[in-house]
Design an enzyme around this catalytic site. Structure first.
Site, PDB file in Angstrom:
ATOM      1  N   ALA A 144       0.838  -1.210   0.000  1.00 45.09           N
ATOM      2  CA  ALA A 144       0.000   0.000   0.000  1.00 45.09           C
ATOM      3  C   ALA A 144       0.871   1.258   0.000  1.00 45.09           C
ATOM      4  O   ALA A 144       0.621   2.200  -0.760  1.00 45.09           O
ATOM      5  CB  ALA A 144      -0.931  -0.009   1.220  1.00 45.09           C
ATOM      6  N   GLY A 194      -0.881 -15.099  -2.401  1.00 46.32           N
ATOM      7  CA  GLY A 194      -0.942 -14.260  -3.572  1.00 46.32           C
ATOM      8  C   GLY A 194      -1.936 -13.130  -3.518  1.00 46.32           C
ATOM      9  O   GLY A 194      -2.277 -12.621  -2.457  1.00 46.32           O
ATOM     10  N   GLU A 205      -7.919 -20.644  -3.107  1.00 49.01           N
ATOM     11  CA  GLU A 205      -7.761 -20.633  -1.645  1.00 49.01           C
ATOM     12  C   GLU A 205      -9.143 -20.762  -1.022  1.00 49.01           C
ATOM     13  O   GLU A 205     -10.164 -20.642  -1.717  1.00 49.01           O
ATOM     14  CB  GLU A 205      -7.087 -19.328  -1.200  1.00 49.01           C
ATOM     15  N   HIS A 222      -4.836 -17.059  11.001  1.00 51.12           N
ATOM     16  CA  HIS A 222      -4.594 -17.998   9.896  1.00 51.12           C
ATOM     17  C   HIS A 222      -4.540 -19.391  10.512  1.00 51.12           C
ATOM     18  O   HIS A 222      -3.829 -19.602  11.497  1.00 51.12           O
ATOM     19  CB  HIS A 222      -3.279 -17.666   9.193  1.00 51.12           C
ATOM     20  N   ARG A 250     -11.683 -19.354   7.253  1.00 54.04           N
ATOM     21  CA  ARG A 250     -10.552 -19.452   8.178  1.00 54.04           C
ATOM     22  C   ARG A 250     -10.952 -19.558   9.648  1.00 54.04           C
ATOM     23  O   ARG A 250     -10.315 -20.272  10.412  1.00 54.04           O
ATOM     24  CB  ARG A 250      -9.655 -18.229   8.019  1.00 54.04           C
ATOM     25  N   HIS A 265      -3.043 -13.148  12.087  1.00 49.03           N
ATOM     26  CA  HIS A 265      -2.582 -13.001  10.704  1.00 49.03           C
ATOM     27  C   HIS A 265      -2.942 -11.644  10.113  1.00 49.03           C
ATOM     28  O   HIS A 265      -2.157 -11.065   9.382  1.00 49.03           O
ATOM     29  CB  HIS A 265      -3.231 -14.124   9.892  1.00 49.03           C
ATOM     30  N   ARG A 321     -11.819 -11.676   6.474  1.00 47.68           N
ATOM     31  CA  ARG A 321     -11.235 -11.357   5.170  1.00 47.68           C
ATOM     32  C   ARG A 321     -11.111 -12.597   4.285  1.00 47.68           C
ATOM     33  O   ARG A 321     -10.649 -13.650   4.719  1.00 47.68           O
ATOM     34  CB  ARG A 321      -9.841 -10.758   5.387  1.00 47.68           C
TER      35      ARG A 321
HETATM   36  C1  SIN Z   1      -1.886 -17.569   2.540  1.00 46.85           C
HETATM   37  O1  SIN Z   1      -1.030 -17.739   1.678  1.00 46.85           O
HETATM   38  O2  SIN Z   1      -2.495 -18.481   3.073  1.00 46.85           O
HETATM   39  C2  SIN Z   1      -2.180 -16.188   2.998  1.00 46.85           C
HETATM   40  C3  SIN Z   1      -3.019 -15.483   2.035  1.00 46.85           C
HETATM   41  C4  SIN Z   1      -3.783 -14.404   2.724  1.00 46.85           C
HETATM   42  O3  SIN Z   1      -3.858 -14.384   3.941  1.00 46.85           O
HETATM   43  O4  SIN Z   1      -4.359 -13.573   2.023  1.00 46.85           O
END
Ligand code: SIN
Length: 527
Positions: A21, A54, A118, A235, A281, A342, A377
């Site tokens: 940012a 990513g 993901e 995370h 998550r 995280h 998020r």
């Molecule tokens: C990850 O690689 O698991 C993290 C990605 C994220 O938190 O946006």
């Protein structure tokens, strides 16, 4: 000891922070005037640098912004600012293409972008680079582009002490320049906070040491609105280390087929969510805690031993090598994992152009709260947010026309400073208390207890002016801890990343309600 404020630096834009940012916004603002970027360590130390998975963007023909929006809203648990999400997903692809034009080299396969999946994404839309070293590639290309621009200057080892506001307008910032060991007043008509999050407030975190919530704490002190601080995303899979230093094991490892197993080697995620290992998550993090508890363990195990060994080494070279150095060969061994702090979802409240409640003070990236992430998020939306809202800050200032600085000057004045805080023990205690009492599972009495402790410690050091960075960091971590715990206590429900065991359900009455702090309400209020 007394320190003189010796230097004054006049500039058009002061950017605090050098992750995606900060660098991207600085690069853009360099077209309008002179930019000074300050960053408290080196440019290599930011959460961007360590991002693995990513950056999510709709760049595949089979995907659409509507789907990306739907996934983001769903992950956000009925709490996202829909306008902000629409902006993010619609403008995201253009910004990612700009990154590519700047020289960022994402991974390709057979001439096409190699898009990963993901958790909670309904499509493969996550761009990555050097396998799992996406952040490093982005940081390197942006640093080169920003520092090649003549009127952008990067000042490393320069720490933000406080923001100055005159007549409700940003006027400048006081900083420690640890290169010269002096205190500098930066005067600028515009300030842009891009100083990242606060993972270091927790014992287990995937974030680097620099993430001590400095931007949020400074914004709070100068009276800017702070919002949604109860939503700290954990995370699910960081490498388990009893010392509490965690290394991220990217969600893309589960996206590529990684399985979670408990102490007895059994898969368990199917019991908790229909998406199993790719559930949201917060669901995965709580499931890991529950399965660990059954066996009196903190960790569970991530298993990729059934996947092709050559593929794992090529797709996750960074994770593979790091684990190998720690004696774990992920192609044959299961990996001990634990949920770790995280991402700070809340932060300095901004509008869709990055404006905070203080005129000419903007915020962007993790330090900001645009409302895009709601209560949880969606993975890989955060690098995207830094680009999209950084660009919007640039556009809004460009359209308004440059203003001149407020005529304030703090040079020549003196500050009493304490140079030897010895606060290491306090820092560790704070991180453990936050992990135990304000982490993944929260409860009223524990929150009250930890707030009492944080406020007592804050009182002891509040009026000390530190010179070294650690003293300021501790003060900022205490402040951020208080903001998180007060918000968590006020929100009597569970939603997304905020889970109260004494209020385990989502309550509709809280759907559109936020916990805010501002100058008139430093203890927090609901709106
Ligand atoms: C990850 O690689 O698991 C993290 C990605 C994220 O938190 O946006």
């Amino acid at each position: 000891m007394t320190a003189h404020i010796d230097d004054k630096i006049e500039t058009d834009f002061l950017v605090v922070g050098s992750g995606i940012a900060g660098l991207y916004t600085a690069l853009k603002l360099g077209r309008l005037g002179e930019v000074q970027i300050i960053t408290k360590n080196s440019v290599e130390e930011s959460s961007t640098q360590y991002a693995q998975g990513g950056i999510a963007a709709v760049l595949d023909k089979g995907d659409s912004w509507e789907l990306h929006m739907k996934d983001t809203l769903q992950a956000g648990a009925d709490f996202c600012n829909e306008d902000a999400v629409r902006v993010l997903v619609k403008e995201g692809p253009d910004r990612v293409n700009e990154l590519i034009e700047l020289g960022t080299q994402f991974d390709f396969i057979e001439g096409e972008l190699d898009l990963a999946r993901e958790g909670a994404h309904s499509r493969r839309r996550v761009l990555h680079a050097r396998g799992d070293a996406t952040g490093e590639e982005i940081r390197e290309s942006l640093t080169a582009a920003a520092t090649n621009r003549e009127n952008v200057e990067l000042n490393e080892r320069t720490f933000l002490i406080d923001i100055y506001v005159e007549d409700d307008r940003f006027a400048g910032a006081l900083c420690c320049d640890h290169n010269k060991d002096n205190i500098v007043f930066y005067r600028a008509p515009y300030g842009i906070l891009a100083s990242g999050g606060c993972g270091m407030a927790y014992k287990n975190t995937t974030n680097p040491d620099v993430t001590t919530g400095d931007g949020v704490a400074a914004a709070y002190r100068c009276g800017a609105e702070i919002v949604d601080m109860e939503f700290i995303q954990f995370h699910p899979t960081a490498l388990y280390d009893p010392e509490g230093v965690s290394f991220l094991i990217s969600e893309t490892v589960r996206g590529e087929g990684g399985l979670l197993r408990n102490e007895e080697g059994e898969r368990f995620m199917e019991k908790y969510h229909e998406e199993s290992e790719l559930a949201p998550r917060d669901v995965v993090a709580r499931a890991i805690i529950a399965e660990g508890k059954k066996f009196d363990k903190e960790n569970v195990w991530l298993d990729v031993t059934h996947l092709d060994k050559k593929y794992i080494k090529g797709r996750f070279p960074n994770i593979y090598t790091t684990l190998k150095k720690k004696g774990i060969d992920m192609t044959v061994d299961t990996i001990p994992v634990v949920p770790s702090a995280h991402y700070m979802i809340g932060g300095v409240k901004t509008d869709l152009d990055g404006r905070t409640s203080i005129r000419n003070l903007f915020a962007c990236g993790e330090v900001a709260c645009t409302g895009v992430h709601g209560a949880n998020r969606l993975a890989s939306n955060s690098l995207l947010e830094g680009l999209v809202f950084g660009h919007r800050i640039f556009e809004s200032i460009r359209k308004d026309g440059l203003r001149s600085s407020v005529k304030v000057d703090h040079t020549g004045s003196e500050q009493d400073i304490c140079d030897d805080p010895c606060l290491w023990g306090l820092k560790q205690e704070l991180r453990s208390s936050m992990m135990d009492k304000a982490g993944i599972i929260r409860e009223k009495d524990e929150l009250i207890e930890v707030i009492g402790w944080l406020e007592k410690e804050m009182k002891k050091i509040k009026n000390i002016s530190f010179f070294n960075t650690e003293g300021h960091e501790i003060k900022n971590m205490l402040r951020v801890g208080i903001l998180i715990c007060r918000s968590a206590l006020i929100r009597e429900e569970s939603r997304g990343a905020h889970f109260r065991i004494d209020h385990p359900d989502k309550k509709h009455g809280w759907d559109n309600k936020h916990v805010l702090f501002d100058k008139e309400n430093p203890q927090g209020y609901v709106k």
